[in-house]
Design a protein around this motif. Sequence first.
Motif, PDB file in Angstrom:
ATOM      1  N   THR A  11       0.826  -1.196   0.000  1.00 12.58           N
ATOM      2  CA  THR A  11       0.000   0.000   0.000  1.00 12.58           C
ATOM      3  C   THR A  11       0.864   1.251   0.000  1.00 12.58           C
ATOM      4  OG1 THR A  11      -0.175  -0.408   2.365  1.00 12.58           O
ATOM      5  CG2 THR A  11      -2.070  -0.958   1.033  1.00 12.58           C
ATOM      6  N   ARG A  12       0.364   2.301  -0.653  1.00 10.65           N
ATOM      7  CA  ARG A  12       1.153   3.518  -0.811  1.00 10.65           C
ATOM      8  C   ARG A  12       1.241   4.308   0.500  1.00 10.65           C
ATOM      9  NH1 ARG A  12       0.159   4.513  -5.676  1.00 10.65           N
ATOM     10  NH2 ARG A  12       2.274   4.341  -6.480  1.00 10.65           N
ATOM     11  N   ILE A  13       0.164   4.339   1.277  1.00 15.32           N
ATOM     12  CA  ILE A  13       0.158   5.079   2.544  1.00 15.32           C
ATOM     13  C   ILE A  13      -0.230   4.171   3.700  1.00 15.32           C
ATOM     14  CG2 ILE A  13      -0.971   6.927   3.843  1.00 15.32           C
ATOM     15  CD1 ILE A  13      -1.182   8.511   1.250  1.00 15.32           C
ATOM     16  N   GLU A  14      -1.324   3.396   3.543  1.00 12.58           N
ATOM     17  CA  GLU A  14      -1.848   2.562   4.628  1.00 12.58           C
ATOM     18  C   GLU A  14      -1.243   1.165   4.502  1.00 12.58           C
ATOM     19  OE1 GLU A  14      -3.534   0.607   7.442  1.00 12.58           O
ATOM     20  OE2 GLU A  14      -4.050  -0.097   5.460  1.00 12.58           O
ATOM     21  N   GLY A  15      -0.445   0.757   5.465  1.00 10.96           N
ATOM     22  CA  GLY A  15       0.386  -0.434   5.306  1.00 10.96           C
ATOM     23  C   GLY A  15      -0.224  -1.732   5.771  1.00 10.96           C
ATOM     24  N   HIS A  16       0.599  -2.630   6.288  1.00 10.62           N
ATOM     25  CA  HIS A  16       0.226  -3.918   6.883  1.00 10.62           C
ATOM     26  C   HIS A  16      -0.132  -4.997   5.865  1.00 10.62           C
ATOM     27  CE1 HIS A  16      -0.275  -0.795   9.766  1.00 10.62           C
ATOM     28  NE2 HIS A  16      -1.560  -0.637   9.595  1.00 10.62           N
ATOM     29  N   GLU A 489     -22.532  -1.343   3.001  1.00  9.35           N
ATOM     30  CA  GLU A 489     -21.563  -1.359   1.909  1.00  9.35           C
ATOM     31  C   GLU A 489     -20.551  -0.250   2.179  1.00  9.35           C
ATOM     32  OE1 GLU A 489     -21.048  -3.359  -0.677  1.00  9.35           O
ATOM     33  OE2 GLU A 489     -22.666  -4.709  -0.050  1.00  9.35           O
ATOM     34  N   ALA A 490     -19.420  -0.608   2.753  1.00 12.46           N
ATOM     35  CA  ALA A 490     -18.350   0.356   2.957  1.00 12.46           C
ATOM     36  C   ALA A 490     -17.720   0.680   1.605  1.00 12.46           C
ATOM     37  CB  ALA A 490     -17.308  -0.225   3.912  1.00 12.46           C
ATOM     38  N   PRO A 491     -16.976   1.784   1.485  1.00  8.29           N
ATOM     39  CA  PRO A 491     -16.351   2.097   0.192  1.00  8.29           C
ATOM     40  C   PRO A 491     -15.590   0.932  -0.413  1.00  8.29           C
ATOM     41  CG  PRO A 491     -16.162   3.979   1.633  1.00  8.29           C
ATOM     42  CD  PRO A 491     -16.770   2.867   2.452  1.00  8.29           C
ATOM     43  N   ARG A 492     -14.929   0.115   0.416  1.00 10.30           N
ATOM     44  CA  ARG A 492     -14.133  -0.989  -0.109  1.00 10.30           C
ATOM     45  C   ARG A 492     -14.928  -2.276  -0.277  1.00 10.30           C
ATOM     46  NH1 ARG A 492     -11.427   2.655   2.324  1.00 10.30           N
ATOM     47  NH2 ARG A 492      -9.324   3.235   1.659  1.00 10.30           N
ATOM     48  N   GLY A 493     -16.199  -2.291   0.169  1.00  9.03           N
ATOM     49  CA  GLY A 493     -16.996  -3.486  -0.070  1.00  9.03           C
ATOM     50  C   GLY A 493     -17.892  -3.861   1.090  1.00  9.03           C
ATOM     51  N   ALA A 494     -18.476  -5.052   0.982  1.00 10.67           N
ATOM     52  CA  ALA A 494     -19.454  -5.532   1.949  1.00 10.67           C
ATOM     53  C   ALA A 494     -18.831  -5.686   3.337  1.00 10.67           C
ATOM     54  CB  ALA A 494     -20.022  -6.868   1.487  1.00 10.67           C
ATOM     55  N   LEU A 495     -19.463  -5.073   4.326  1.00 11.46           N
ATOM     56  CA  LEU A 495     -18.984  -5.075   5.712  1.00 11.46           C
ATOM     57  C   LEU A 495     -20.124  -5.505   6.628  1.00 11.46           C
ATOM     58  CD1 LEU A 495     -17.122  -4.167   8.136  1.00 11.46           C
ATOM     59  CD2 LEU A 495     -18.140  -1.895   7.856  1.00 11.46           C
ATOM     60  N   ALA A 496     -19.816  -6.361   7.603  1.00 12.71           N
ATOM     61  CA  ALA A 496     -20.833  -6.753   8.578  1.00 12.71           C
ATOM     62  C   ALA A 496     -20.204  -7.007   9.938  1.00 12.71           C
ATOM     63  CB  ALA A 496     -21.582  -8.004   8.111  1.00 12.71           C
ATOM     64  N   ILE A 554      -3.399  -4.747  -7.210  1.00 12.96           N
ATOM     65  CA  ILE A 554      -3.748  -4.724  -5.788  1.00 12.96           C
ATOM     66  C   ILE A 554      -4.371  -3.391  -5.409  1.00 12.96           C
ATOM     67  CG2 ILE A 554      -2.845  -4.850  -3.439  1.00 12.96           C
ATOM     68  CD1 ILE A 554      -2.991  -7.531  -4.871  1.00 12.96           C
ATOM     69  N   HIS A 555      -3.808  -2.283  -5.908  1.00 12.89           N
ATOM     70  CA  HIS A 555      -4.369  -0.969  -5.582  1.00 12.89           C
ATOM     71  C   HIS A 555      -5.756  -0.775  -6.195  1.00 12.89           C
ATOM     72  CE1 HIS A 555      -0.129   0.936  -4.772  1.00 12.89           C
ATOM     73  NE2 HIS A 555      -0.545   0.139  -3.802  1.00 12.89           N
ATOM     74  N   SER A 556      -6.075  -1.515  -7.252  1.00  9.72           N
ATOM     75  CA  SER A 556      -7.411  -1.375  -7.838  1.00  9.72           C
ATOM     76  C   SER A 556      -8.500  -1.827  -6.880  1.00  9.72           C
ATOM     77  CB  SER A 556      -7.510  -2.158  -9.151  1.00  9.72           C
ATOM     78  OG  SER A 556      -7.602  -3.553  -8.939  1.00  9.72           O
ATOM     79  N   PHE A 557      -8.148  -2.663  -5.903  1.00  9.69           N
ATOM     80  CA  PHE A 557      -9.093  -3.069  -4.860  1.00  9.69           C
ATOM     81  C   PHE A 557      -9.218  -2.009  -3.763  1.00  9.69           C
ATOM     82  CE2 PHE A 557      -7.949  -7.215  -6.635  1.00  9.69           C
ATOM     83  CZ  PHE A 557      -9.130  -7.928  -6.574  1.00  9.69           C
ATOM     84  N   ASP A 558      -8.353  -1.003  -3.775  1.00  9.62           N
ATOM     85  CA  ASP A 558      -8.273  -0.017  -2.703  1.00  9.62           C
ATOM     86  C   ASP A 558      -7.988  -0.702  -1.370  1.00  9.62           C
ATOM     87  OD1 ASP A 558      -8.323   2.232  -1.155  1.00  9.62           O
ATOM     88  OD2 ASP A 558     -10.441   2.713  -1.493  1.00  9.62           O
ATOM     89  N   PRO A 559      -6.813  -1.347  -1.234  1.00  3.35           N
ATOM     90  CA  PRO A 559      -6.525  -2.093  -0.004  1.00  3.35           C
ATOM     91  C   PRO A 559      -6.414  -1.169   1.205  1.00  3.35           C
ATOM     92  CG  PRO A 559      -4.552  -1.898  -1.345  1.00  3.35           C
ATOM     93  CD  PRO A 559      -5.677  -1.376  -2.185  1.00  3.35           C
ATOM     94  N   CYS A 560      -7.035  -1.576   2.287  1.00  5.73           N
ATOM     95  CA  CYS A 560      -6.929  -0.855   3.556  1.00  5.73           C
ATOM     96  C   CYS A 560      -6.921  -1.913   4.650  1.00  5.73           C
ATOM     97  CB  CYS A 560      -8.090   0.112   3.739  1.00  5.73           C
ATOM     98  SG  CYS A 560      -7.977   1.071   5.259  1.00  5.73           S
TER      99      CYS A 560
END
Length: 581
Positions: A11-16, A489-496, A554-560
């Motif tokens: 990730t460019r800024i948010e790691g792990h 639906e969070a920006p990155r996808g389905a969240l529960a 990988i960045h196209s998924f917007d990894p966080c």
Amino acid sequence: MNERIVVDPITRIEGHLRIEAETGSDGSITGAYSSGTMVRGIELILKGRDPREAWAFAQRICGVCTLVHGIASVRAVENALDYKIPPNAQLIRNLMIAAQYVHDHVMHFYHLHALDWVDVVSALKADPAATSQLAQSISSWPKSSPGYFADTQKKLKNFVESGQLGIFANGFWGNPGFKLPPEANLMAVAHYLEALAWQREVVKLHTIFGGKNPHPNFLVGGAPSPISVDSTASSGVSATAVNMTGLGQVKTVIDSMKTFVEQVYLPDTLAIASFYKDWFARGEGVGNFLTFGDFPEKGMDDPSSWLIPSGAILGRDLNTIHPVDLNDPEQIQEFVSHSWYDYSAGKDRGLHPYEGETNLDYTGPKPPYEQLDVEQSYSWLKSPRWKGNVMEVGPLARVLMLYAKGHEPTKELAGMALSKLDLPLEAMFSTMGRTAARTLESKIIVDQMSTWYDNLIANIRGGDLAVHNEDKWEPSSWPKEARGVGFMEAPRGALAHWVVIKDGKIDNYQAVVPSTWNAGPRDAQGQPGPYEAALMDRHTLYDPKQPLEIQRTIHSFDPCIACAVHVVDPDGEELMKIQVR
């Protein structure tokens, strides 16, 4: 002989997040492995607490999507207690979630993903007058004069000549994979800088309704701030009441978001995509897509009123939408077969989140390591599955679901974009399709914000000021045991979030987040997760020391990955450095 390429963090800024890829003699990726490198344990903190305060802890899972875990948490408790919220509270939540979408998508595109496509240093060679002509040919955005782009170019030149690229450091500048002409690069850099200023205004919507950003306030049973029809703060209701002045500011923010999306974000995406049409043919991988649904007009218990529908798409088949039941233990399961966790019943068994465990007593090999031992456990992420299937979540899943359900604005917008790029619908199943879907979704949602705002104003003018339901606030009114699921639906996808409440306290709490669905490791059947599968879908590295192709997909998924793993470093030590081997 295969070579193992390591990118850590990706990730460019948010790691792990660590990615390892095996390449053949021709540079093609033959195997890929996604590893969350920090442990998650927020569920353990919540056990034994009052469920009404869970959102305040759960929301700290992530500081990027600053409100989504708060929303999922209050919805989980409301679902468990059958707790209805007033229409105004629903509209306020919709507006806050929508603002997070647009803010997050724009910031991701310009500050986390665009530099995978934009050669910043190349912009120094651009002709500002030609850049102005390009910008004016694709948009009516007013900041498009030759002088404006000349000033931007001068700023960039000062960065480069000082040897301090700052926010533009660590790029693979000059890589032959970059295809934009210098003028397009200069235009994109200018908009990168503009987006930094724009986003400061957008977050004001959260502060008006939620008191602050990041991590605005929420409340089980409704919205935290009362509404005052008085034009000043001294309405006698509350010093924190949302008055007509504040509501006017909300309208201004919505208009600002809509203008930027229409005149900057959408034209830039189409312009950049036109130079990378080959990336509409690689990077899909799974072909299965999952949405939980969100943006209810009438309530979470009325799916017909949701803007984003719920459902599952298998094998790219948009003609068949499978229903999703988050309470069904046969549908939603998490596996830890290749995760650094253990389950009491064994690592190969899947658990529904109501029975879920966050067991940190895993005794097998763990970091540090030179390379992941992918035959065993290799990630702090779990592996969620829907009916045993690997599912991609996120903007592409939502746009496909809206399209499949016949949502006319989506079909019209997608048709326009694909027509301009001279591409079929199938092109959306790709790395660039994922990036384009995020932009299209921003346009769809920002347009809907005006409707939600108008409905809120109409309710207020009609005398309805209620934002909170007090009926089930006291634990004495709760059943002895209850369980519920709060989803969105969070920006990155389905969240529960799933919660089990016993005797007024949290007995179990499990969050299954978008980055877990997308970034999780292989399961007991050896099925790769969406990140892993996407990288094995027609990728060839031009230069293993500059893995630009890995970054793009990988960045196209917007990894966080903060949502899926949580960092604790009491000594303030640097936890990782970028390594490419």
